[in-house]
Motif scaffolding. Sequence first.
Motif, mmCIF file in Angstrom:
data_model
loop_
_atom_site.group_PDB
_atom_site.id
_atom_site.type_symbol
_atom_site.label_atom_id
_atom_site.label_comp_id
_atom_site.label_asym_id
_atom_site.label_seq_id
_atom_site.Cartn_x
_atom_site.Cartn_y
_atom_site.Cartn_z
ATOM 1 N N SER A 163 -36.622 44.418 -10.655
ATOM 2 C CA SER A 163 -36.465 44.847 -9.325
ATOM 3 C C SER A 163 -37.565 43.834 -8.630
ATOM 4 N N ASN A 164 -38.288 43.049 -9.230
ATOM 5 C CA ASN A 164 -39.290 42.342 -8.362
ATOM 6 C C ASN A 164 -38.912 40.534 -8.574
ATOM 7 N N CYS A 165 -37.499 40.800 -8.916
ATOM 8 C CA CYS A 165 -37.187 39.206 -9.133
ATOM 9 C C CYS A 165 -36.008 39.131 -8.177
ATOM 10 N N ASP A 166 -35.535 37.833 -7.647
ATOM 11 C CA ASP A 166 -34.186 37.484 -7.201
ATOM 12 C C ASP A 166 -33.617 36.671 -8.029
ATOM 13 N N TYR A 167 -32.304 37.141 -8.159
ATOM 14 C CA TYR A 167 -31.271 36.191 -9.224
ATOM 15 C C TYR A 167 -30.065 36.441 -8.702
ATOM 16 N N MET A 168 -29.088 35.772 -9.289
ATOM 17 C CA MET A 168 -27.515 35.912 -8.948
ATOM 18 C C MET A 168 -27.106 37.173 -9.050
ATOM 19 N N ARG A 169 -26.610 37.448 -8.034
ATOM 20 C CA ARG A 169 -25.852 39.198 -8.219
ATOM 21 C C ARG A 169 -24.418 38.716 -7.454
ATOM 22 N N PRO A 170 -23.517 39.499 -8.136
ATOM 23 C CA PRO A 170 -22.249 39.426 -7.574
ATOM 24 C C PRO A 170 -22.176 39.575 -6.065
ATOM 25 N N PRO A 171 -21.545 38.886 -5.366
ATOM 26 C CA PRO A 171 -21.243 39.088 -3.830
ATOM 27 C C PRO A 171 -20.613 40.374 -3.499
ATOM 28 N N SER A 172 -21.012 40.807 -2.320
ATOM 29 C CA SER A 172 -20.201 42.050 -1.739
ATOM 30 C C SER A 172 -18.858 41.414 -1.274
ATOM 31 N N ASP A 173 -17.978 42.480 -0.967
ATOM 32 C CA ASP A 173 -16.543 41.839 -0.797
ATOM 33 C C ASP A 173 -16.538 41.008 0.556
ATOM 34 N N ASP A 174 -17.413 41.609 1.379
ATOM 35 C CA ASP A 174 -17.766 40.990 2.809
ATOM 36 C C ASP A 174 -18.120 39.365 2.839
ATOM 37 N N GLU A 175 -19.414 39.324 1.645
ATOM 38 C CA GLU A 175 -19.849 38.060 1.493
ATOM 39 C C GLU A 175 -19.109 37.292 0.789
ATOM 40 N N ALA A 176 -18.114 37.817 -0.199
ATOM 41 C CA ALA A 176 -17.381 36.701 -0.987
ATOM 42 C C ALA A 176 -16.242 36.390 -0.058
ATOM 43 N N LYS A 177 -15.842 36.976 0.824
ATOM 44 C CA LYS A 177 -14.781 36.539 1.552
ATOM 45 C C LYS A 177 -15.410 35.391 2.628
ATOM 46 N N ILE B 41 -25.989 30.122 -4.943
ATOM 47 C CA ILE B 41 -26.113 29.791 -6.254
ATOM 48 C C ILE B 41 -27.540 30.016 -6.875
ATOM 49 N N THR B 42 -28.630 29.230 -6.410
ATOM 50 C CA THR B 42 -29.914 29.582 -6.944
ATOM 51 C C THR B 42 -30.645 30.636 -6.568
ATOM 52 N N GLY B 43 -30.274 31.011 -5.067
ATOM 53 C CA GLY B 43 -30.988 32.071 -4.447
ATOM 54 C C GLY B 43 -32.131 31.820 -4.171
ATOM 55 N N SER B 44 -32.550 30.729 -3.484
ATOM 56 C CA SER B 44 -33.593 30.044 -3.238
ATOM 57 C C SER B 44 -33.800 30.312 -1.788
ATOM 58 N N ASP B 45 -34.973 30.681 -1.172
ATOM 59 C CA ASP B 45 -35.232 30.737 0.285
ATOM 60 C C ASP B 45 -35.510 29.475 0.955
ATOM 61 N N SER B 46 -36.277 28.565 0.046
ATOM 62 C CA SER B 46 -36.503 27.326 0.725
ATOM 63 C C SER B 46 -35.977 26.053 -0.164
ATOM 64 N N PRO B 47 -34.708 25.765 0.607
ATOM 65 C CA PRO B 47 -34.055 24.393 -0.107
ATOM 66 C C PRO B 47 -34.823 23.387 -0.166
ATOM 67 N N SER B 48 -34.954 22.755 -1.357
ATOM 68 C CA SER B 48 -35.491 21.404 -1.575
ATOM 69 C C SER B 48 -34.841 20.428 -0.583
ATOM 70 N N ASP B 49 -35.460 19.192 -0.566
ATOM 71 C CA ASP B 49 -35.006 18.298 0.353
ATOM 72 C C ASP B 49 -33.702 18.090 -0.167
ATOM 73 N N ASN B 50 -33.532 17.725 -1.324
ATOM 74 C CA ASN B 50 -32.437 17.209 -2.155
ATOM 75 C C ASN B 50 -32.346 17.496 -3.497
ATOM 76 N N PHE B 51 -31.307 18.311 -3.721
ATOM 77 C CA PHE B 51 -30.992 19.046 -4.947
ATOM 78 C C PHE B 51 -30.881 17.747 -6.171
ATOM 79 N N GLY B 52 -31.644 18.206 -7.097
ATOM 80 C CA GLY B 52 -31.268 16.991 -8.376
ATOM 81 C C GLY B 52 -31.838 15.543 -8.151
ATOM 82 N N SER B 53 -32.880 15.760 -7.152
ATOM 83 C CA SER B 53 -33.251 14.080 -6.706
ATOM 84 C C SER B 53 -33.763 13.305 -7.855
ATOM 85 N N GLU B 54 -34.500 14.132 -8.877
ATOM 86 C CA GLU B 54 -34.885 13.255 -10.041
ATOM 87 C C GLU B 54 -33.951 13.289 -11.187
ATOM 88 N N THR B 55 -32.912 13.999 -11.069
ATOM 89 C CA THR B 55 -32.151 13.889 -12.380
ATOM 90 C C THR B 55 -30.398 13.695 -12.205
#
Length: 454
Positions: free
Chosen positions: A27-41, A342-356
């Motif tokens: 309950s103290n974590c953010d993680y991927m949850r199924p989207p609501s119908d409105d979100e999914a649409k 997808i990752t549910g992060s509030d602070s997007p990094s500058d560039n996903f996967g920049s090192e990989t």
Amino acid sequence: MPYNRETAGKGGHSDFVRNPDVQLFLSNCDYMRPPSDDEAKAIASQFTNAPKGEPPILPNFIVASDASKSDAPINDKLPCTQLGFIKVSHVLVSMEKYAELIDPKSRFVDPFKAADMHRNAQPITYVLPGSNIKYRNSKTVRDGFRLAVFDQFNANRRDNTNRMVLTETLLALNNNKIKINKCPSCRESIEELEFLTSSLVHKCPKCSVDIYITDWLRLHEGISDFGDNASAMTRMMNAVEHLLLGSFILELLNSTPSALNKIAFVVDGPLALFGEPAKLHQRLMFLIHEVNNKLAQLALEPVLVMGLQKTGNVMDHANLLERFLPNGVIRVIDDMYRHTYITGSDSPSDNFGSETYYGQDFLFKTERGRIFNFALPYPFADKGANGADFANEKVQLERYGSLIERACDLIRHFEFDLYDNAIVPVALAHRHASISLVPGGKVLDLLTRAGLSS
Ligand SMILES: [Zn+2]
């Protein structure tokens, strides 16, 4: 990567998720949850019609790879004495032969003809010391691991005068010069050592232990004398699979570059390298860019290199979203989309996967209703100095030229009901990865011989 690797583990994981302490923690974590119908649409409305060639532009050959590994104890009585075994399988599928393989009415694969295709495949294997095993009189497990990697990367995996030697691939990917300034054994800083074709091994000026060109990959850093070395083996498997891709591409670039236009390379997994050898991702990105410049000079379309991911965050998200998506749509996974959904992060990094990562993810739902997460190499020589600029540029679809359409067409052509979200060449390579055959680099021999010269 083996399918269905995910297991519930001991005792079944649903039991522990029901535990009240675990529920409180969750309950103290953010993680991927199924989207609501409105979100999914709302998400689904961001997808667009997938491009389709009329007629589709398909390659003449597909090379699909699949890697597997095991890191098992050498026998039941010595559970802490571990060997690593890595196998990378390649399957070469000719479009002509594939057409004969499938009954157009029933879409049934002829098992005898499929078996024939397997004979055109050879796994390349690597055996490595895990915990408690010292290779060739090495002082430590780690030094022995370094030597084993060097020995096997420096071995020719083809016959006779043909060569497929990964130390040569490593050098070619690095402008024929590799530099190391820290001893992998005593870990002291040392004056920079240069590794060239003529000098693949140097002695450490401080501890006199041999340093190998392959130490540049830093695969040994995850190896300990007595611990579990499974994750180091996974890094090695990942690095080898992508190095072999580089080796195939380099060979054809140097011999018959125009052939690269007729072949599609399909890797099972993301176009990315993780952990210690991750820096190799830049070299592969550069190589593919160089190939495409060469092909452009020859007035040819860019080479199709595609990563196909059956599992992972993006596929988890796709499976939650699937029923809201119409058939025949596509979406590029830009960083904002990834962080929001997808990752549910509030602070997007500058560039996903920049090192990989060296490839861009796409989500594609076919006209038949199957969903695929595929990746195409970033169409740049490097990622530039500013991550935010790159994050924008990597999702500008026009930069990918014909590749998105060709990737979709390839998936449509090879999507097959029998293999859940796999395409036939990858499924064949995967099945092959579990069949033991003699080691060799036969696919490359076949490729260079298979009438590719134009
Ligand atoms: Zn040293």
